[in-house]
Write an enzyme that holds these catalytic residues in place. Structure first.
Site, PDB file in Angstrom:
ATOM      1  N   ASP A  77     -58.043  16.651 -39.526  1.00 30.01           N
ATOM      2  CA  ASP A  77     -57.136  17.013 -40.605  1.00 30.01           C
ATOM      3  C   ASP A  77     -57.545  18.376 -41.150  1.00 30.01           C
ATOM      4  O   ASP A  77     -58.732  18.718 -41.141  1.00 30.01           O
ATOM      5  CB  ASP A  77     -57.162  15.984 -41.736  1.00 30.01           C
ATOM      6  CG  ASP A  77     -56.011  16.191 -42.706  1.00 30.01           C
ATOM      7  OD1 ASP A  77     -54.887  15.766 -42.373  1.00 30.01           O
ATOM      8  OD2 ASP A  77     -56.219  16.795 -43.764  1.00 30.01           O
ATOM      9  N   GLN A  78     -56.559  19.126 -41.597  1.00 31.02           N
ATOM     10  CA  GLN A  78     -56.838  20.461 -42.145  1.00 31.02           C
ATOM     11  C   GLN A  78     -56.179  20.613 -43.514  1.00 31.02           C
ATOM     12  O   GLN A  78     -55.013  20.249 -43.696  1.00 31.02           O
ATOM     13  CB  GLN A  78     -56.317  21.544 -41.217  1.00 31.02           C
ATOM     14  CG  GLN A  78     -56.637  22.962 -41.697  1.00 31.02           C
ATOM     15  CD  GLN A  78     -56.092  24.013 -40.751  1.00 31.02           C
ATOM     16  OE1 GLN A  78     -54.906  24.316 -40.780  1.00 31.02           O
ATOM     17  NE2 GLN A  78     -56.954  24.543 -39.897  1.00 31.02           N
TER      18      GLN A  78
END
Length: 200
Positions: A77-78
């Site tokens: 995830d970013q």
């Protein structure tokens, strides 16, 4: 592309529907499947961007690992971090304009979290790659021209650095350059090796 055939007894599953992450993982030339993690990505109240990214990466990996218990599952995830506040995917043109106006002339930290899980073996590890991105002092016209061409509405912070977005930037500082695109491959390779995957 020739697929590298590792001494691997477990399948690899990428817990993501992101075409960017799929393309990045394919660079390691390993056979893998993809699966939608179906995780609620709503931030918790007061949750810092790095913690949010790490929580979601682990949640994605664990959610997919429940369905593929024999597999080595990768979750990522970013979250774009502007002065401690999370900047997500804009979704619309108007939101992207507002994001880029807020980031122009500033440094944004892209927090890209990674989790690798295998329920059958009990392996679980995670890591975080932080990429500092310095934006140019963009004019409104530059922002509009960029958005009309690139349409990066599914990218955290509206910055698609692998495309025209690179022209928005003054500098990128990172020890794992693919992290900015969405999957830190240096760290991914390290955790896959630790999970028992043979890589060159």
């Amino acid at each position: 592309m020739e697929i590298f055939a590792p001494a691997l007894t477990r399948p690899i599953v990428l817990g993501s529907t992101s075409p960017y992450r799929r393309e990045l993982l394919s660079r390691l030339r390993l056979p893998f499947e993809t699966a939608a993690p179906e995780v609620d990505e709503t931030p918790l109240l007061g949750e810092p961007p790095a913690r949010l990214a790490q929580r979601l990466a682990r949640a994605k990996a664990e959610a997919v690992a429940q369905r593929y218990p024999q597999a080595i599952v990768i979750g990522s995830d970013q979250v774009a971090d502007l002065d401690g506040s999370a900047v997500g995917k804009p979704g619309t043109h108007e939101a992207a304009v507002a994001q880029l106006r807020a980031m122009r002339g500033r440094t944004v930290r892209f927090q890209t979290a990674l989790a690798v899980v295998c329920r059958a073996s009990g392996y679980a590890a995670h890591d975080l790659a932080v990429v500092e991105v310095r934006f140019r002092d963009l004019s409104d016209d530059e922002i509009e021209r960029y958005l009309r061409v690139e349409r990066p509405y599914d990218c955290a912070g509206s910055a698609k650095s692998e495309g025209l977005g690179i022209a928005l930037l003054e500098a990128i500082v990172s020890d794992d350059p693919t992290a900015l695109i969405g999957l830190p491959l240096i760290r991914t390779a390290r955790l896959l090796r630790a999970a028992g995957v043979t890589l060159p």
